[in-house]
Design an enzyme around this catalytic site. Structure first.
Site, short mmCIF file in Angstrom:
data_model
loop_
_atom_site.label_atom_id
_atom_site.label_comp_id
_atom_site.label_asym_id
_atom_site.label_seq_id
_atom_site.Cartn_x
_atom_site.Cartn_y
_atom_site.Cartn_z
N PHE A 299 -7.01 -5.18 -0.23
CA PHE A 299 -8.42 -5.57 -0.30
C PHE A 299 -9.21 -5.02 0.88
CE2 PHE A 299 -8.16 -9.78 -2.95
CZ PHE A 299 -8.03 -9.03 -4.10
N ARG A 300 -8.64 -5.16 2.10
CA ARG A 300 -9.50 -5.01 3.28
C ARG A 300 -9.21 -3.82 4.18
NH1 ARG A 300 -8.69 -10.25 2.22
NH2 ARG A 300 -10.53 -11.56 1.90
N CYS B 94 -3.09 -19.39 -22.73
CA CYS B 94 -4.38 -19.63 -23.38
C CYS B 94 -5.16 -20.68 -22.58
CB CYS B 94 -4.14 -20.13 -24.80
SG CYS B 94 -5.66 -20.72 -25.58
N THR C 107 0.84 -1.21 0.00
CA THR C 107 0.00 0.00 0.00
C THR C 107 0.87 1.26 0.00
OG1 THR C 107 -0.24 -0.02 2.41
CG2 THR C 107 -2.01 -1.08 1.14
N ASN D 226 1.24 -5.56 11.16
CA ASN D 226 0.02 -5.24 10.39
C ASN D 226 -0.68 -4.06 11.05
OD1 ASN D 226 -1.43 -6.47 8.06
ND2 ASN D 226 -3.15 -6.34 9.47
N GLN E 1 1.69 -13.32 -1.07
CA GLN E 1 0.38 -13.49 -1.69
C GLN E 1 0.21 -12.47 -2.82
OE1 GLN E 1 -2.78 -14.01 1.61
NE2 GLN E 1 -1.00 -13.21 2.66
N CYS F 140 -4.90 -20.45 -31.35
CA CYS F 140 -6.17 -21.19 -31.47
C CYS F 140 -7.40 -20.33 -31.18
CB CYS F 140 -6.15 -22.40 -30.52
SG CYS F 140 -6.44 -21.95 -28.80
N HIS G 284 0.28 -16.75 -5.10
CA HIS G 284 -0.91 -16.40 -5.88
C HIS G 284 -0.57 -15.98 -7.31
CE1 HIS G 284 -3.47 -15.67 -2.00
NE2 HIS G 284 -3.27 -16.94 -2.26
P1 CNA Z 1 -5.89 -7.80 2.70
O1 CNA Z 1 -6.94 -8.74 3.10
O2 CNA Z 1 -6.30 -6.58 1.94
O3 CNA Z 1 -5.14 -7.35 4.04
C1 CNA Z 1 -4.14 -6.36 4.02
C2 CNA Z 1 -3.79 -6.04 5.47
O4 CNA Z 1 -2.67 -5.17 5.44
C3 CNA Z 1 -4.91 -5.33 6.22
O5 CNA Z 1 -5.16 -6.00 7.44
C4 CNA Z 1 -4.35 -3.91 6.47
O6 CNA Z 1 -4.67 -3.44 7.77
C5 CNA Z 1 -2.87 -4.14 6.39
N1 CNA Z 1 -2.11 -2.98 5.88
C6 CNA Z 1 -2.45 -2.17 4.84
N2 CNA Z 1 -1.44 -1.29 4.62
C7 CNA Z 1 -0.49 -1.55 5.54
C8 CNA Z 1 0.78 -0.97 5.83
N3 CNA Z 1 1.28 0.02 5.10
N4 CNA Z 1 1.50 -1.48 6.86
C9 CNA Z 1 1.02 -2.51 7.62
N5 CNA Z 1 -0.17 -3.09 7.39
C10 CNA Z 1 -0.91 -2.62 6.35
O7 CNA Z 1 -4.74 -8.50 1.85
P2 CNA Z 1 -4.16 -9.97 1.98
O8 CNA Z 1 -2.87 -9.96 1.25
O9 CNA Z 1 -4.22 -10.48 3.35
O10 CNA Z 1 -5.24 -10.79 1.11
C11 CNA Z 1 -4.85 -11.69 0.25
C12 CNA Z 1 -5.21 -11.31 -1.21
C13 CNA Z 1 -5.05 -9.87 -1.57
C14 CNA Z 1 -4.21 -11.99 -2.06
O11 CNA Z 1 -4.88 -12.90 -2.87
C15 CNA Z 1 -3.55 -10.95 -2.95
O12 CNA Z 1 -3.28 -11.46 -4.23
C16 CNA Z 1 -4.56 -9.86 -3.01
N6 CNA Z 1 -4.06 -8.53 -3.40
C17 CNA Z 1 -2.76 -8.34 -3.82
C18 CNA Z 1 -2.34 -7.09 -4.17
C19 CNA Z 1 -0.90 -6.91 -4.62
O13 CNA Z 1 -0.38 -7.77 -5.33
N7 CNA Z 1 -0.26 -5.81 -4.20
C20 CNA Z 1 -3.21 -5.99 -4.07
C21 CNA Z 1 -4.54 -6.22 -3.66
C22 CNA Z 1 -4.94 -7.50 -3.32
#
Ligand code: CNA
Length: 249
Positions: A37-38, A130, A30, A216, A104, A158, A122
């Site tokens: 995502f969350r 394809c 981020t 986190n 991930q 194809c 992931h």
């Molecule tokens: P999630 O569920 O969105 O969780 C992210 C977590 O990170 C949350 O609990 C936030 O509070 C925390 N967070 C956000 N920013 C920060 C920060 N700067 N410092 C510390 N903590 C932070 O994402 P997960 O990875 O747990 O979920 C798995 C999915 C999200 C996977 O399948 C990924 O492929 C998928 N995803 C990936 C990307 C990417 O490749 N950058 C982007 C969006 C989603």
């Protein structure tokens, strides 16, 4: 424990053990400008439910809408640059504090930062294939077709529909996931960074570590069982951790 004591405790854990791994999620990216995502307010879940739009069945049912949703997100990832947390993990591997990173994320930022041992459980956005004949292409082929008005992008051989080499909801896990399971044998310390630990089977990986450190911004289901829990932004945590190890970034 104060924040400073927690940073020292993580530094001590890394010094005391030699089979340490990081497990990262969308939160580590981020600070590179990629929404997770969350996260409350900014996460993609505030607008869409990725378990409905980024699924294998959505791709099969209506590939054009799937690409209309996914391509703008994915192309925004390709311009992103690693931040201090990615750089610190690469440096920790180089210094021998970490075996490698299980991620991930599909954004490729760990490799860009210089991490050598990366398990992208992931998938990634470097290639696509394809869905009919299996022919592989660079990911840019898929994007170029989409941007040139060909939606869904098609196989040159194809005319089957192309799909990226990422693991969608409902997909089987990648080969890297099974390689990561093997690599984690004997894992002593796992730094779990920027993941809500909601998506299985990735969320079960901390089970394989003897000691778990959570870094986190928000609480996670593992906070009760972890040895150290730091609710802070990971860029700051890793700058402070590297300073505590005497290896500033
Ligand atoms: P999630 O569920 O969105 O969780 C992210 C977590 O990170 C949350 O609990 C936030 O509070 C925390 N967070 C956000 N920013 C920060 C920060 N700067 N410092 C510390 N903590 C932070 O994402 P997960 O990875 O747990 O979920 C798995 C999915 C999200 C996977 O399948 C990924 O492929 C998928 N995803 C990936 C990307 C990417 O490749 N950058 C982007 C969006 C989603």
């Amino acid at each position: 424990m104060t924040y400073e004591e927690k940073i020292r405790a993580v530094a001590d854990l890394l010094r005391a053990h030699d089979r340490n791994f990081a497990l990262t999620g969308a939160g580590i990216s981020t600070e590179s400008g990629i929404p997770d995502f969350r996260s409350p307010g900014t996460g993609l879940w505030t607008k869409y439910d990725p378990t409905k739009v980024a699924t294998l069945s959505a791709l099969r049912r209506d590939p054009a809408s799937f690409y209309d949703f996914c391509i703008p997100r994915w192309t925004s990832y390709t311009g992103a640059r690693p931040n201090d947390a990615h750089r610190a993990l690469a440096r920790l591997e180089e210094l021998g504090y970490l075996v490698g990173v299980i991620t991930q994320n599909i954004d490729g930022l760990h490799r860009q930062a210089g991490s050598k041992r990366v398990w992208e459980i992931h998938g990634h956005l470097r290639t696509c294939h394809c869905m009919s004949c299996g022919e592989t292409y660079p990911f840019s082929t898929l994007v170029e077709q989409y941007e040139g008005g060909q939606n869904p992008p098609l196989c040159g051989r194809c005319r089957g529909v192309l799909r990226p080499d990422v693991v969608l909801f409902e997909d089987q896990m990648s080969e890297d996931f099974f390689k990561a399971l093997k690599a984690l044998s004997g894992c002593q310390v796992m730094l779990v960074v920027g993941t809500s630990l909601q998506v299985y089977p990735a969320a079960g990986l901390p089970e394989l570590a003897r000691r778990v450190v959570i870094i986190n911004r928000e609480p996670t289901p593992w906070d009760e069982r972890a040895e150290v829990v730091i609710h802070e932004s990971c860029g700051k945590v890793f700058r402070d951790l590297m300073a505590a190890l005497g290896e500033p970034l």
